[in-house]
Write a protein that holds these residues in place. Structure first.
Motif, mmCIF file in Angstrom:
data_model
loop_
_atom_site.group_PDB
_atom_site.id
_atom_site.type_symbol
_atom_site.label_atom_id
_atom_site.label_comp_id
_atom_site.label_asym_id
_atom_site.label_seq_id
_atom_site.Cartn_x
_atom_site.Cartn_y
_atom_site.Cartn_z
ATOM 1 N N ALA A 11 0.836 -1.213 0.000
ATOM 2 C CA ALA A 11 0.000 0.000 0.000
ATOM 3 C C ALA A 11 0.867 1.258 0.000
ATOM 4 C CB ALA A 11 -0.925 -0.001 1.216
ATOM 5 N N ALA A 12 2.027 1.187 0.667
ATOM 6 C CA ALA A 12 2.905 2.363 0.757
ATOM 7 C C ALA A 12 3.536 2.694 -0.586
ATOM 8 C CB ALA A 12 3.993 2.112 1.798
ATOM 9 N N VAL A 13 3.959 1.670 -1.325
ATOM 10 C CA VAL A 13 4.675 1.914 -2.583
ATOM 11 C C VAL A 13 3.701 2.067 -3.763
ATOM 12 C CG1 VAL A 13 6.437 0.977 -4.140
ATOM 13 C CG2 VAL A 13 6.712 0.700 -1.682
ATOM 14 N N ALA A 14 2.531 1.436 -3.665
ATOM 15 C CA ALA A 14 1.577 1.370 -4.784
ATOM 16 C C ALA A 14 1.266 2.704 -5.484
ATOM 17 C CB ALA A 14 0.282 0.710 -4.321
ATOM 18 N N PRO A 15 1.104 3.835 -4.778
ATOM 19 C CA PRO A 15 0.746 5.066 -5.491
ATOM 20 C C PRO A 15 1.695 5.432 -6.628
ATOM 21 C CG PRO A 15 0.494 5.391 -3.138
ATOM 22 C CD PRO A 15 1.147 4.049 -3.312
ATOM 23 N N TRP A 16 2.968 5.057 -6.486
ATOM 24 C CA TRP A 16 3.938 5.423 -7.541
ATOM 25 C C TRP A 16 3.738 4.593 -8.813
ATOM 26 C CZ3 TRP A 16 9.392 3.313 -8.212
ATOM 27 C CH2 TRP A 16 10.038 3.978 -9.252
ATOM 28 N N PRO A 17 3.835 3.238 -8.770
ATOM 29 C CA PRO A 17 3.617 2.484 -10.019
ATOM 30 C C PRO A 17 2.225 2.690 -10.611
ATOM 31 C CG PRO A 17 3.827 0.973 -8.139
ATOM 32 C CD PRO A 17 4.221 2.332 -7.663
ATOM 33 N N LEU A 18 1.254 3.050 -9.782
ATOM 34 C CA LEU A 18 -0.100 3.279 -10.316
ATOM 35 C C LEU A 18 -0.229 4.659 -10.966
ATOM 36 C CD1 LEU A 18 -2.311 1.733 -7.455
ATOM 37 C CD2 LEU A 18 -1.978 0.830 -9.752
ATOM 38 N N GLY A 19 0.830 5.445 -10.890
ATOM 39 C CA GLY A 19 0.825 6.760 -11.534
ATOM 40 C C GLY A 19 0.088 7.831 -10.738
ATOM 41 N N LEU A 20 -0.168 7.564 -9.455
ATOM 42 C CA LEU A 20 -0.895 8.547 -8.638
ATOM 43 C C LEU A 20 0.054 9.566 -8.014
ATOM 44 C CD1 LEU A 20 -3.255 5.976 -6.871
ATOM 45 C CD2 LEU A 20 -3.799 7.439 -8.814
ATOM 46 N N THR A 21 1.337 9.199 -7.934
ATOM 47 C CA THR A 21 2.367 10.133 -7.446
ATOM 48 C C THR A 21 3.565 10.029 -8.384
ATOM 49 O OG1 THR A 21 3.385 8.458 -6.055
ATOM 50 C CG2 THR A 21 1.716 9.831 -5.000
ATOM 51 N N GLY A 22 4.543 10.900 -8.164
ATOM 52 C CA GLY A 22 5.736 10.879 -9.004
ATOM 53 C C GLY A 22 6.869 10.085 -8.379
ATOM 54 N N ALA A 23 8.059 10.251 -8.981
ATOM 55 C CA ALA A 23 9.232 9.473 -8.554
ATOM 56 C C ALA A 23 9.741 9.885 -7.171
ATOM 57 C CB ALA A 23 10.337 9.628 -9.580
ATOM 58 N N ILE A 24 9.514 11.150 -6.787
ATOM 59 C CA ILE A 24 9.995 11.594 -5.462
ATOM 60 C C ILE A 24 9.340 10.739 -4.374
ATOM 61 C CG2 ILE A 24 9.979 13.504 -3.776
ATOM 62 C CD1 ILE A 24 10.157 15.426 -6.150
ATOM 63 N N TYR A 25 8.011 10.639 -4.469
ATOM 64 C CA TYR A 25 7.312 9.804 -3.481
ATOM 65 C C TYR A 25 7.782 8.354 -3.598
ATOM 66 C CZ TYR A 25 3.901 7.082 -1.000
ATOM 67 O OH TYR A 25 3.339 6.179 -0.131
ATOM 68 N N GLY A 26 7.898 7.863 -4.849
ATOM 69 C CA GLY A 26 8.310 6.480 -5.070
ATOM 70 C C GLY A 26 9.625 6.166 -4.377
ATOM 71 N N ALA A 27 10.617 7.046 -4.553
ATOM 72 C CA ALA A 27 11.943 6.816 -3.963
ATOM 73 C C ALA A 27 11.864 6.829 -2.434
ATOM 74 C CB ALA A 27 12.904 7.887 -4.461
ATOM 75 N N VAL A 28 11.177 7.839 -1.902
ATOM 76 C CA VAL A 28 11.060 7.956 -0.434
ATOM 77 C C VAL A 28 10.331 6.730 0.126
ATOM 78 C CG1 VAL A 28 10.035 9.297 1.464
ATOM 79 C CG2 VAL A 28 11.139 10.478 -0.425
ATOM 80 N N ALA A 29 9.247 6.327 -0.559
ATOM 81 C CA ALA A 29 8.448 5.190 -0.075
ATOM 82 C C ALA A 29 9.273 3.905 -0.080
ATOM 83 C CB ALA A 29 7.198 5.024 -0.937
ATOM 84 N N ILE A 30 10.058 3.699 -1.130
ATOM 85 C CA ILE A 30 10.852 2.462 -1.220
ATOM 86 C C ILE A 30 11.910 2.419 -0.107
ATOM 87 C CG2 ILE A 30 12.592 1.249 -2.617
ATOM 88 C CD1 ILE A 30 10.868 2.050 -5.089
ATOM 89 N N VAL A 31 12.636 3.527 0.078
ATOM 90 C CA VAL A 31 13.704 3.553 1.096
ATOM 91 C C VAL A 31 13.108 3.409 2.503
ATOM 92 C CG1 VAL A 31 15.518 4.980 2.133
ATOM 93 C CG2 VAL A 31 15.274 4.888 -0.350
#
Lengths: 44, 298
Positions: B227-247
């Protein structure tokens, strides 16, 4: 109730009344600001 | 002849303590982030009012929770100093305060912001008080799994306040907080187990034991991470959120794995559990902050 206890009760009551007055004042200001904001949004 | 004792009126600081200000901080922050992540600009006064209503609603829920659990709080070291168990406040005053504050927050949200936000706020208060506090908490070790939904509502309320509707992103943020609650609370429950046992609350470590709790912490971390990482691959957020969420999620996963795979020894200071609990709070702040930064930078 001793005079000392009565005095403490009055102090506590006054302190709470002051806090309530500040909150009510803030509420009035907020309602005023909300009304102005809503009127402004309708005219946009 | 009888002696009449007239108690001092409760201090305003006790009323403030009744609202659980520390819990309110996270609620207000996630609500604010839900609002700021929405793709519209909210009038500052309306936005401020919405956040104030979320804070007051959370305060009302906290006050009603303390009113209902005053006798349980008295048995736990962590909560014995609260206004009701400590005898600094009359129970009826707490009830009136909680109901009044709750009604006020919902009415204010409905009148000043919008009906949808007010409805979700009302649902969250009722859910926390009736479903979690009254029904689930004293009955089942799954109390915080379902009860976690109450704390997950603020991003939905914030988004609804801004847009008068809902969308997949706030729903995923709801899912994130909902799935984050079990590992967060069970980490706490592991190191305050005795307190819960003394109060007769069927928290998972008390009822099912530490091993099961540790396994459940590990298991719940998996859907939470999704649920934390999903918004990024689903295109709901950008790479900034994706990177922060993954780390941040990887770090959470490491701490959770450590808790899930270890066993308590004699005289254990429970450091990994305390670290997971402390980091879980930072984690939520970081992720919600990243949603907003991502939206404003992109």
């Amino acid at each position: 109730m001793t005079p000392d206890e009565e005095e403490r009760r009055l102090v506590a009551q006054r302190r709470n009344a002051r806090a309530l007055a500040i909150l009510l004042g803030a509420f009035v200001i907020l309602m005023f600001a909300v009304s102005i904001a809503k009127i402004g949004m309708q005219h946009r | 002849m009888t002696t009449q004792t007239i108690a001092l009126p409760a201090d305003w600081r006790d009323f403030l303590a009744l609202t659980k200000p520390r819990v309110m901080t996270l609620v207000v922050f996630t609500g604010l982030c839900g609002m700021l992540a929405a793709p519209v600009t909210v009038h500052p006064v309306i936005g401020f009012t919405a956040i104030l209503c979320i804070a007051l609603g959370a305060g009302a829920a906290g006050a009603l929770n303390q009113w209902y659990e005053a006798d349980i709080d008295a048995k736990m070291r962590r909560t014995a100093a609260r206004p009701l168990p400590a005898g600094r406040m009359d129970r009826q005053a707490a009830l009136h305060f909680g109901v009044g504050l709750g009604a006020f927050s919902v009415l204010m949200m409905g009148l000043a912001v919008n009906v949808l936000a007010a409805a979700i706020l009302a649902a969250s208060i009722l859910f926390y008080v009736l479903v979690y506090t009254v029904w689930l908490k004293p009955r089942t070790p799954q109390n915080i799994v379902i009860g976690g939904a109450a704390g997950a509502f603020p991003p939905l309320i914030g988004w609804a306040a801004a847009t008068s509707g809902l969308a997949p992103l706030p729903v995923l943020l709801f899912a994130l907080v909902f799935l984050w609650t079990p590992p967060h609370f069970w980490a706490l429950a592991l190191f305050v187990k005795t307190d819960y046992a003394n109060a007769g609350i069927p928290m998972l470590p008390v009822v099912a034991g530490e091993r099961t709790t540790r396994t459940q912490i590990g298991l719940y971390t998996i859907p939470m991470a999704v649920a934390a990482v999903a918004p990024w691959p689903l295109g709901l957020t950008g790479a900034i959120y994706g990177a922060v969420a993954i780390v941040a999620t990887a770090w959470f996963g490491l701490l959770a794995t450590r808790v899930a795979t270890r066993t308590t020894r004699d005289g254990d200071a429970m450091r990994p559990e305390k670290q997971l609990f402390a980091f879980s709070i930072v984690y939520l702040f970081v992720l919600f902050g990243a949603v907003v930064v991502d939206r404003w930078v992109a």
